[in-house]
Design a protein around this motif. Structure first.
Motif, PDB file in Angstrom:
ATOM      1  N   ARG A 133       0.845  -0.914   0.462  1.00 23.98           N
ATOM      2  CA  ARG A 133      -0.036  -0.205   0.186  1.00 23.98           C
ATOM      3  C   ARG A 133       0.568   1.132   0.244  1.00 23.98           C
ATOM      4  O   ARG A 133       1.992   1.352   0.405  1.00 23.98           O
ATOM      5  CB  ARG A 133      -0.836   0.013   1.467  1.00 23.98           C
ATOM      6  CG  ARG A 133      -2.102  -0.828   1.371  1.00 23.98           C
ATOM      7  CD  ARG A 133      -2.391  -0.754   2.882  1.00 23.98           C
ATOM      8  NE  ARG A 133      -1.744  -1.606   3.298  1.00 23.98           N
ATOM      9  CZ  ARG A 133      -1.909  -2.460   5.100  1.00 23.98           C
ATOM     10  NH1 ARG A 133      -3.341  -1.447   5.444  1.00 23.98           N
ATOM     11  NH2 ARG A 133      -1.049  -3.185   5.802  1.00 23.98           N
ATOM     12  N   VAL A 134       0.117   2.347  -0.373  1.00 21.73           N
ATOM     13  CA  VAL A 134       0.843   3.416   0.174  1.00 21.73           C
ATOM     14  C   VAL A 134       0.071   4.593   0.630  1.00 21.73           C
ATOM     15  O   VAL A 134      -1.201   4.669   0.756  1.00 21.73           O
ATOM     16  CB  VAL A 134       1.337   4.561  -1.195  1.00 21.73           C
ATOM     17  CG1 VAL A 134       1.409   5.860  -1.349  1.00 21.73           C
ATOM     18  CG2 VAL A 134       1.612   3.323  -2.612  1.00 21.73           C
ATOM     19  N   LEU A 135       1.188   4.935   1.912  1.00 22.17           N
ATOM     20  CA  LEU A 135       0.256   5.199   3.396  1.00 22.17           C
ATOM     21  C   LEU A 135       0.361   7.185   3.027  1.00 22.17           C
ATOM     22  O   LEU A 135       1.809   7.289   2.875  1.00 22.17           O
ATOM     23  CB  LEU A 135       0.505   5.167   4.096  1.00 22.17           C
ATOM     24  CG  LEU A 135       0.373   5.338   5.690  1.00 22.17           C
ATOM     25  CD1 LEU A 135      -1.013   4.228   5.269  1.00 22.17           C
ATOM     26  CD2 LEU A 135       0.655   4.544   6.755  1.00 22.17           C
ATOM     27  N   GLY A 169       0.183   8.977  -6.978  1.00 21.40           N
ATOM     28  CA  GLY A 169       1.453   8.914  -5.777  1.00 21.40           C
ATOM     29  C   GLY A 169       1.150   7.440  -5.928  1.00 21.40           C
ATOM     30  O   GLY A 169       3.094   7.369  -5.438  1.00 21.40           O
ATOM     31  N   SER A 170       0.232   6.294  -5.941  1.00 22.76           N
ATOM     32  CA  SER A 170       1.422   5.183  -5.905  1.00 22.76           C
ATOM     33  C   SER A 170       2.209   4.680  -7.522  1.00 22.76           C
ATOM     34  O   SER A 170       3.101   4.034  -7.095  1.00 22.76           O
ATOM     35  CB  SER A 170       0.061   4.103  -5.921  1.00 22.76           C
ATOM     36  OG  SER A 170      -0.663   4.419  -4.613  1.00 22.76           O
ATOM     37  N   LEU A 229      -7.978  15.814 -11.450  1.00 18.64           N
ATOM     38  CA  LEU A 229      -5.946  15.971 -11.366  1.00 18.64           C
ATOM     39  C   LEU A 229      -5.473  15.601  -9.983  1.00 18.64           C
ATOM     40  O   LEU A 229      -5.403  16.525  -9.786  1.00 18.64           O
ATOM     41  CB  LEU A 229      -5.828  16.480 -12.696  1.00 18.64           C
ATOM     42  CG  LEU A 229      -4.852  16.559 -13.758  1.00 18.64           C
ATOM     43  CD1 LEU A 229      -4.267  15.288 -13.900  1.00 18.64           C
ATOM     44  CD2 LEU A 229      -4.689  18.023 -13.650  1.00 18.64           C
ATOM     45  N   SER A 230      -4.461  14.164 -10.797  1.00 27.17           N
ATOM     46  CA  SER A 230      -2.930  14.178  -9.838  1.00 27.17           C
ATOM     47  C   SER A 230      -1.601  13.970 -10.360  1.00 27.17           C
ATOM     48  O   SER A 230      -1.909  13.491 -11.657  1.00 27.17           O
ATOM     49  CB  SER A 230      -3.272  12.374  -8.835  1.00 27.17           C
ATOM     50  OG  SER A 230      -4.768  12.592  -8.400  1.00 27.17           O
ATOM     51  N   ILE A 231      -1.252  14.649  -9.901  1.00 29.21           N
ATOM     52  CA  ILE A 231       0.866  14.875 -10.176  1.00 29.21           C
ATOM     53  C   ILE A 231       1.700  14.955  -9.539  1.00 29.21           C
ATOM     54  O   ILE A 231       1.279  14.790  -8.196  1.00 29.21           O
ATOM     55  CB  ILE A 231       0.850  16.265 -11.157  1.00 29.21           C
ATOM     56  CG1 ILE A 231      -0.474  16.815 -12.201  1.00 29.21           C
ATOM     57  CG2 ILE A 231       2.330  15.733 -11.430  1.00 29.21           C
ATOM     58  CD1 ILE A 231      -0.034  18.258 -12.026  1.00 29.21           C
ATOM     59  N   SER A 232       2.243  13.588  -9.629  1.00 30.29           N
ATOM     60  CA  SER A 232       3.453  12.753  -8.893  1.00 30.29           C
ATOM     61  C   SER A 232       4.598  12.981  -8.908  1.00 30.29           C
ATOM     62  O   SER A 232       4.761  11.975 -10.031  1.00 30.29           O
ATOM     63  CB  SER A 232       2.768  11.345  -8.074  1.00 30.29           C
ATOM     64  OG  SER A 232       2.750  10.902  -6.641  1.00 30.29           O
ATOM     65  N   VAL A 233       5.082  12.841  -7.714  1.00 27.99           N
ATOM     66  CA  VAL A 233       6.925  12.310  -8.843  1.00 27.99           C
ATOM     67  C   VAL A 233       7.817  11.596  -7.703  1.00 27.99           C
ATOM     68  O   VAL A 233       6.472  12.167  -6.074  1.00 27.99           O
ATOM     69  CB  VAL A 233       8.045  13.937  -8.714  1.00 27.99           C
ATOM     70  CG1 VAL A 233       7.368  14.561  -9.786  1.00 27.99           C
ATOM     71  CG2 VAL A 233       8.423  14.638  -7.510  1.00 27.99           C
ATOM     72  N   PRO A 234       8.190  10.780  -7.563  1.00 28.20           N
ATOM     73  CA  PRO A 234       9.177  10.666  -6.915  1.00 28.20           C
ATOM     74  C   PRO A 234      10.579  11.320  -5.377  1.00 28.20           C
ATOM     75  O   PRO A 234      10.187  12.138  -5.916  1.00 28.20           O
ATOM     76  CB  PRO A 234       9.731   9.450  -7.124  1.00 28.20           C
ATOM     77  CG  PRO A 234      10.302  10.017  -9.322  1.00 28.20           C
ATOM     78  CD  PRO A 234       9.333  10.685  -8.991  1.00 28.20           C
ATOM     79  N   VAL A 235      10.446  11.016  -3.775  1.00 27.06           N
ATOM     80  CA  VAL A 235      11.043  11.173  -3.635  1.00 27.06           C
ATOM     81  C   VAL A 235      12.039  10.104  -3.083  1.00 27.06           C
ATOM     82  O   VAL A 235      11.533   8.912  -2.976  1.00 27.06           O
ATOM     83  CB  VAL A 235      10.177  11.256  -2.492  1.00 27.06           C
ATOM     84  CG1 VAL A 235      11.984  12.499  -1.449  1.00 27.06           C
ATOM     85  CG2 VAL A 235       9.433  12.322  -2.225  1.00 27.06           C
ATOM     86  N   PHE A 236      13.632  10.238  -3.440  1.00 24.16           N
ATOM     87  CA  PHE A 236      14.403   8.688  -3.670  1.00 24.16           C
ATOM     88  C   PHE A 236      15.623   9.354  -1.825  1.00 24.16           C
ATOM     89  O   PHE A 236      15.511  10.603  -1.305  1.00 24.16           O
ATOM     90  CB  PHE A 236      15.545   9.273  -4.479  1.00 24.16           C
ATOM     91  CG  PHE A 236      15.001   8.809  -5.323  1.00 24.16           C
ATOM     92  CD1 PHE A 236      14.522   7.103  -5.823  1.00 24.16           C
ATOM     93  CD2 PHE A 236      14.428   9.572  -6.409  1.00 24.16           C
ATOM     94  CE1 PHE A 236      14.188   6.678  -7.307  1.00 24.16           C
ATOM     95  CE2 PHE A 236      13.496   9.184  -7.547  1.00 24.16           C
ATOM     96  CZ  PHE A 236      13.649   7.721  -8.021  1.00 24.16           C
TER      97      PHE A 236
END
Length: 283
Positions: A133-135, A169-170, A229-236
């Motif tokens: 899951r994504v929390l 987001g996922s 509308l959803s926009i998401s970027v990864p965080v490393f």
């Protein structure tokens, strides 16, 4: 922000069904099984009766009562009436400890506090991977977004769990998992992946994730409310994906025309989160 990409080596041949063990087939120890009683709780189910818990644990009544008593003694559960159990005060204490010690949360709060202009009629969320899951761990912005005469409620507060295969987001996290993790997820969840529109075959799923990696961000339109509308970027962190930064906005022509610009702003905020975590000076 430097975006490390997972290696594509050996993916062309498809997932290795002999060497990848699915999550459902992994052995669960007695302590983990006991703690899994907490999985029975949700926003729709805030209490559990003794018979439900015993059936879930697969033990006899006397053993079940002992296990639940142990969890009550530890503060993880509390008894509410005859045979009814709810989450206990230890959960509150642990949540407070997370608030003051989680580097991801602390860095996210510090970086997202400057996003006031970005959050005008938009909501910004910090998400992390938790099992399959994504929390949501932190959010800023309004509780609802205005679209014409409609006010779209945001149901993504801290602690909200999102499905791994649905939503930007996922997808921003999923696309940057290690190759063996992606293969394992496909083997265990092929039907769910197909239903989410990520591909009915392994090669289609791999291609869908490659497109997200190439773009540097993921987008999606709300299934319940197509005006979202959803926009998401990864965080490393430490060269691996640690979570994602998710922006919720209106699915208007004006916002769709700004997707690249908004994704760039998210990428800069994500880079700041990564920098703060690497420095380790906030904890």
């Amino acid at each position: 922000m430097n975006t490390p990409l997972p290696q594509e080596t050996d993916e062309e041949a498809g997932p290795d069904t002999e060497n990848v063990e699915s999550t459902s087939s992994q052995r669960v120890g007695p302590f983990a099984k006991l703690l899994s009683v907490l999985d029975l709780f949700s926003a729709e189910r805030t209490s559990v009766n003794i018979d439900e818990a015993i059936a879930f644990l697969g033990v006899g009544k006397s053993t079940g009562y002992k296990h639940l008593k142990d969890m009550c003694d530890s503060g993880l559960l509390v008894q509410r009436g005859k045979g009814e159990y709810a989450l206990g005060p230890r959960i509150i204490e642990l949540e407070r400890l997370l608030q003051v010690s989680d580097p991801f949360l602390i860095a996210g709060k510090a970086a997202m506090v400057v996003a006031e202009e970005l959050c005008e009629n938009r909501a910004l969320m910090l998400c992390t991977l938790y099992q399959n899951r994504v929390l949501c761990v932190h959010s800023v912005g309004p509780e609802s977004i205005r679209y014409g005469k409609e006010y779209m409620r945001i149901y993504r507060a801290r602690g909200t769990a999102l499905p791994l295969f649905k939503g930007a987001g996922s997808h921003a996290i999923l696309a940057h998992l290690l190759p063996h993790q992606i293969r394992s997820l496909y083997l265990s969840n092929a039907s769910e992946i197909a239903m989410a529109g990520l591909g009915s075959e392994w090669k289609d799923f791999r291609s869908a994730l490659a497109r997200v990696r190439k773009a540097g961000f993921a987008t999606s339109v709300g299934q319940i409310n197509p005006n979202m509308l959803s926009i998401s970027v990864p965080v490393f962190f430490d060269e691996r994906v640690h979570g994602s930064l998710l922006l919720l906005t209106t699915n208007s022509s004006e916002e769709k025309a700004m997707v690249d610009q908004l994704a760039g702003q998210l990428t800069r905020i994500a880079g700041r989160i990564e920098q703060l975590m690497a420095e380790g000076s906030l904890v």
